[in-house]
Design a protein around this motif. Structure first.
Motif, PDB file in Angstrom:
ATOM      1  N   UNK A 263      64.824  31.035 105.427  1.00  0.00           N
ATOM      2  CA  UNK A 263      63.956  31.472 104.337  1.00  0.00           C
ATOM      3  C   UNK A 263      64.455  32.811 103.789  1.00  0.00           C
ATOM      4  N   UNK A 264      64.598  32.952 102.462  1.00  0.00           N
ATOM      5  CA  UNK A 264      65.155  34.184 101.886  1.00  0.00           C
ATOM      6  C   UNK A 264      64.387  35.444 102.276  1.00  0.00           C
ATOM      7  N   UNK A 265      63.064  35.363 102.343  1.00  0.00           N
ATOM      8  CA  UNK A 265      62.265  36.529 102.710  1.00  0.00           C
ATOM      9  C   UNK A 265      62.530  36.939 104.154  1.00  0.00           C
ATOM     10  N   UNK A 266      62.551  35.958 105.056  1.00  0.00           N
ATOM     11  CA  UNK A 266      62.843  36.249 106.458  1.00  0.00           C
ATOM     12  C   UNK A 266      64.246  36.824 106.593  1.00  0.00           C
ATOM     13  N   UNK A 267      65.179  36.245 105.844  1.00  0.00           N
ATOM     14  CA  UNK A 267      66.566  36.709 105.894  1.00  0.00           C
ATOM     15  C   UNK A 267      66.674  38.169 105.477  1.00  0.00           C
ATOM     16  N   UNK A 268      66.013  38.540 104.378  1.00  0.00           N
ATOM     17  CA  UNK A 268      66.096  39.920 103.888  1.00  0.00           C
ATOM     18  C   UNK A 268      65.483  40.897 104.882  1.00  0.00           C
ATOM     19  N   UNK A 269      64.390  40.490 105.536  1.00  0.00           N
ATOM     20  CA  UNK A 269      63.753  41.378 106.507  1.00  0.00           C
ATOM     21  C   UNK A 269      64.591  41.525 107.784  1.00  0.00           C
ATOM     22  N   UNK A 270      65.253  40.434 108.194  1.00  0.00           N
ATOM     23  CA  UNK A 270      66.141  40.522 109.362  1.00  0.00           C
ATOM     24  C   UNK A 270      67.307  41.461 109.059  1.00  0.00           C
ATOM     25  N   UNK A 271      67.855  41.357 107.854  1.00  0.00           N
ATOM     26  CA  UNK A 271      68.991  42.194 107.486  1.00  0.00           C
ATOM     27  C   UNK A 271      68.605  43.665 107.372  1.00  0.00           C
ATOM     28  N   UNK A 272      67.301  43.944 107.203  1.00  0.00           N
ATOM     29  CA  UNK A 272      66.831  45.331 107.196  1.00  0.00           C
ATOM     30  C   UNK A 272      67.044  46.004 108.550  1.00  0.00           C
ATOM     31  N   UNK A 273      67.210  45.194 109.602  1.00  0.00           N
ATOM     32  CA  UNK A 273      67.455  45.742 110.936  1.00  0.00           C
ATOM     33  C   UNK A 273      68.780  46.494 111.010  1.00  0.00           C
ATOM     34  N   UNK A 274      69.615  46.347 109.990  1.00  0.00           N
ATOM     35  CA  UNK A 274      70.899  47.051 109.947  1.00  0.00           C
ATOM     36  C   UNK A 274      70.717  48.547 110.202  1.00  0.00           C
ATOM     37  N   UNK A 275      69.705  49.154 109.551  1.00  0.00           N
ATOM     38  CA  UNK A 275      69.490  50.593 109.707  1.00  0.00           C
ATOM     39  C   UNK A 275      69.057  50.954 111.126  1.00  0.00           C
TER      40      UNK A 275
END
Length: 317
Positions: A263-275
Motif C-alpha cells: 500500500x502506498x501510504x504504508x510504504x511512505x511511512x515505512x520509508x520515513x524510518x530512514x531518519x
C-alpha cells in the motif's frame, strides 16, 4: 510469507540502507573531499542500476506473462517523445540531485549523521507545500505538520539559550539541502509519469556524478580538502561502495519491486524510518550522541513526517 509482508520487509531494509548511508557519507570524507566522494559514489550508483534495469525488465515481462497481459506496441513517434523526455528529464533531475546531494555531503561534514538524516527528511513535509505553486491542493493537516516540524527543527538545531546566530553551519546547509531535495522530488514528479523511472534515475546518477567529479577540482581544495589520489580512493572504497552500490542501486531497486505489492501510504511511512535508522547507525558506528532536547526535536519531527503521509478521508473512501 504473503507478498504484502515481503514487500514491507523489503521497504524496511530499504529505509535501513538509506539511513545508515548517512554514516557512510560522513566517514567517507575522512580521506577525500565531499565533491570527490559524491561524484564517485553517484557514478557507481548509475553503473549498478544498469543490471538493475535489465533485472526489472525481465521481472515485468515475467509478471505480464503470468497475468496474461500484453504490452501494446508503441509507435515510432511515441518512442521518440519518450526518449526525448528521458534525456531531458535525466539531465534536469541530475542537476537537481547534484545541487541537493552536494549541499548534503558538505553539510554532513559539519554535523552528525543522525541530525543530517532528520533534517533531510523535512522534504517529505515541504513537497506538498511547494506543490502549491504548481496548483496542487494542501490538506490542513499538512500545515500543522509544517508547524510541528519547525518546532522540532528548532529543538534539534538550536542550542539551549542560543539564538539563530548559534546555528551549526552543517545544519544550515542540510536545511537548504532539504529544500533542494524538495525541488528534486517535484522535477521527478513531472517527468516520471512520462518515462521509465529506473532509467530516469540511472541517467540522473550519471549526470550528477560526472558533474560532481568536474566540480571536484575547484571546489574540494576551496573547502580545505586535497584532491583525491588512487590510494585515498581505495582507502575510502568501503563507504563509497556502500553509498553507491547499496544506497543508490540496491535500495532503489528494492523500493521499486516492493511498492508493487505494498500500500502506498504504508510504504511512505515505512520509508520515513530512514531518519530513525540514521540516528541509530550514527550512535552505534560513529559513537554520536544527542541531548534530551535534540531527541525531543527528532521525535516531534518524526511524528510530523509520519502524520503528513496519512491519507485523507476522501482517499480512504
Amino acid at each position: 510469507m504473503s507478498k504484502k509482508m515481503r514487500g514491507n520487509l523489503m521497504l524496511i531494509l530499504t529505509a535501513l540502507i538509506w539511513g545508515s548511508s548517512f554514516v557512510a557519507q560522513k566517514s567517507g570524507m575522512d580521506l577525500i573531499g565531499p565533491m570527490a566522494f559524491n561524484g564517485i559514489r553517484t557514478v557507481i550508483g548509475g553503473v549498478v542500476l544498469i543490471p538493475a534495469i535489465m533485472f526489472l525488465d525481465r521481472w515485468k515481462a515475467k509478471k505480464s506473462i503470468i497475468s496474461g497481459e500484453t504490452e501494446t506496441e508503441a509507435s515510432a513517434e511515441e518512442k521518440r517523445i519518450e526518449k526525448k523526455n528521458l534525456i531531458i528529464g535525466g539531465i534536469c533531475c541530475g542537476i537537481a540531485l547534484l545541487v541537493a546531494s552536494s549541499l548534503q555531503q558538505i553539510g554532513i561534514f559539519y554535523t552528525t549523521a543522525g541530525k543530517a538524516g532528520f533534517i533531510t527528511a523535512l522534504y517529505v513535509v515541504l513537497v506538498p507545500i511547494c506543490g502549491l505553486f504548481l496548483g496542487k491542493k494542501v490538506r490542513p493537516i499538512v500545515w500543522l505538520c509544517v508547524a510541528a516540524s519547525a518546532v522540532g527543527l528548532y529543538l534539534l538545531c538550536m542550542p539551549a539559550g542560543g539564538g539563530f546566530g548559534h546555528i551549526n553551519k552543517g545544519d544550515l546547509l542540510i536545511m537548504i539541502c532539504a529544500l533542494c531535495f524538495t525541488g528534486h522530488i517535484l522535477v521527478i514528479d513531472h517527468f516520471s509519469p512520462k518515462v521509465d523511472g529506473v532509467r530516469l534515475s540511472c541517467i540522473q546518477f550519471f549526470v550528477a556524478g560526472i558533474v560532481s567529479i568536474i566540480l571536484m577540482f575547484p571546489l574540494d581544495p576551496a573547502l580545505g580538502f586535497e584532491l583525491p589520489t588512487l590510494g585515498t580512493i581505495i582507502d575510502s572504497m568501503i563507504p563509497i561502495l556502500y553509498a553507491g552500490v547499496l544506497s543508490c542501486g540496491v535500495a532503489y531497486t528494492l523500493q521499486i519491486v516492493a511498492q508493487a505489492d505494498t500500500d502506498p501510504t504504508i510504504a511512505s511511512m515505512i520509508l520515513c524510518l530512514e531518519s530513525v535508522f540514521a540516528v541509530i547507525a550514527g550512535m552505534i558506528i560513529l559513537g554520536e550522541s544527542m541531548s534530551f532536547r535534540e531527541i525531543t526535536g527528532c521525535v516531534i519531527m518524526f511524528a510530523a513526517i509520519v502524520v503528513s503521509q496519512l491519507p485523507s478521508k476522501e482517499a480512504l473512501k
